[in-house]
Design a protein around this motif. Structure first.
Motif, PDB file in Angstrom:
ATOM      1  N   HIS A   1      -2.545  -0.024  -3.947  1.00  0.00           N
ATOM      2  CA  HIS A   1      -3.071   1.296  -3.577  1.00  0.00           C
ATOM      3  C   HIS A   1      -3.804   1.956  -4.740  1.00  0.00           C
ATOM      4  O   HIS A   1      -3.271   2.039  -5.854  1.00  0.00           O
TER       5      HIS A   1
ATOM      6  N   HIS B   1      -1.314   1.067   6.591  1.00  0.00           N
ATOM      7  CA  HIS B   1      -1.772   2.159   7.466  1.00  0.00           C
ATOM      8  C   HIS B   1      -2.797   1.626   8.459  1.00  0.00           C
ATOM      9  O   HIS B   1      -3.393   0.564   8.256  1.00  0.00           O
TER      10      HIS B   1
ATOM     11  N   ASP C   1       0.866  -1.177   0.000  1.00  0.00           N
ATOM     12  CA  ASP C   1       0.000   0.000   0.000  1.00  0.00           C
ATOM     13  C   ASP C   1       0.910   1.235   0.000  1.00  0.00           C
ATOM     14  O   ASP C   1       2.139   1.117  -0.073  1.00  0.00           O
TER      15      ASP C   1
END
Ligand SMILES: [Zn+2]
Length: 299
Positions: free
Chosen positions: A86, A130, A34
């Protein structure tokens, strides 16, 4: 006699190949990457195509990935597959990726951030991840879609993307052995996947859009060393499995989004902005979840 020899030879061939399959002598490594947790990134402008800073973000992303590939090769990896995970999933320039790595590029794909994984892999690494939506001091915290999802719960536990994706790896019997990103996602990785995984914190967030950064060169050395260490103790880490039946809950930001999702048969309203459904198979449930998010209007 000859016949007996042939049978013995057949049995021993079977035993050897069975043992080989059990031990996965090939070290195949799957990397889901990501962007929000990549070294240096603190703002959406650095992760969004069309902005002045996006090109830098892409360079930093591929540098973190290449550091992870180096670590995997140093640990003896026989194959490394990198899934760009992503946004458009076209952030990694194949020309800049480590020449030994195989890239999965583009979107949509059925398993999204985990497309390409199967039972032949020995280990999975989550790079640049994240924390879940609503986490304090976490760079660009969100869960799958910042404009749609407030929370995702499976069998009562709220999960960040790392947990939802680790359960896909776990479905195939593959352990997630390393998570990199900010200190917040590393903390959540340890809480969900256990103390035996390696976490590599490349920044410490001060709020959602600012962080104290580990110097880039040092961060990449940490990633390479962390991957090498993690792949050296794969056997210690159990695959993260969610036992069926899998009871999913998707809490949207606003009720208008739930009103769209509830049109899908099998979903039911739990409250004005939360839908629930049950899946006997985690992968089918995950795909359902993705579809419910995809059809929701942005708030
Ligand atoms: Zn992302």
């Amino acid at each position: 006699m000859k016949k007996h020899m042939a049978i013995i030879a057949l049995i021993s061939t079977f035993c050897i190949s069975f043992t080989a399959a059990q031990q996965k002598p090939e070290l195949k490594v799957f990397i889901s990457v990501d962007m929000e947790g990549i070294t240096g990134i603190v703002h959406g402008d650095q992760t969004t195509p069309g902005t002045a800073e996006y090109a830098d973000g892409c360079l930093w992303m591929v540098a973190d990935v290449n550091a992870a590939v180096e670590g995997a090769l140093a640990a003896g990896a026989t194959e490394v597959v990198v899934n760009d995970s992503h946004g458009s999933m076209r952030n990694i320039n194949p020309a800049q990726l480590h020449p030994r790595a195989i890239l999965i590029s583009g979107s949509p794909k059925p398993l999204s951030m985990m497309q390409g994984i199967d039972a032949s892999f020995s280990a999975c690494l989550l790079i640049g991840y994240h924390a879940k939506a609503g986490t304090d001091d976490a760079i660009l915290d969100h869960t799958i879609s910042g404009s749609v999802v407030r929370a995702v719960r499976v069998n009562g536990a709220e999960l960040p993307e790392l947990g939802l994706n680790a359960a896909i790896a776990g479905y195939y019997g593959v352990p997630v052995v390393l998570v990199s990103g900010d200190t917040a996602v590393c903390r959540q990785g340890g809480e969900i996947l256990g103390k035996d995984i390696i976490t590599v914190a490349v920044k410490e967030a001060h709020g959602r859009l600012a962080a104290k950064l580990v110097p880039m060169g040092e961060a990449r050395l940490m990633i390479t060393a962390g991957v090498k260490e993690a792949l050296g103790k794969v056997a210690l880490v159990k695959p993260f499995k969610i036992a069926p039946p899998c009871k999913f809950e998707l809490e949207y930001h606003v009720s208008a989004q739930a009103d769209m999702g509830v049109m899908i048969p099998g979903t039911k309203l739990i409250d004005a902005r939360t839908l629930g459904f049950t899946a006997d198979d985690y992968i089918q449930g995950f795909r359902m979840l993705r579809a419910m998010i995809a059809i929701a209007p942005a708030r």
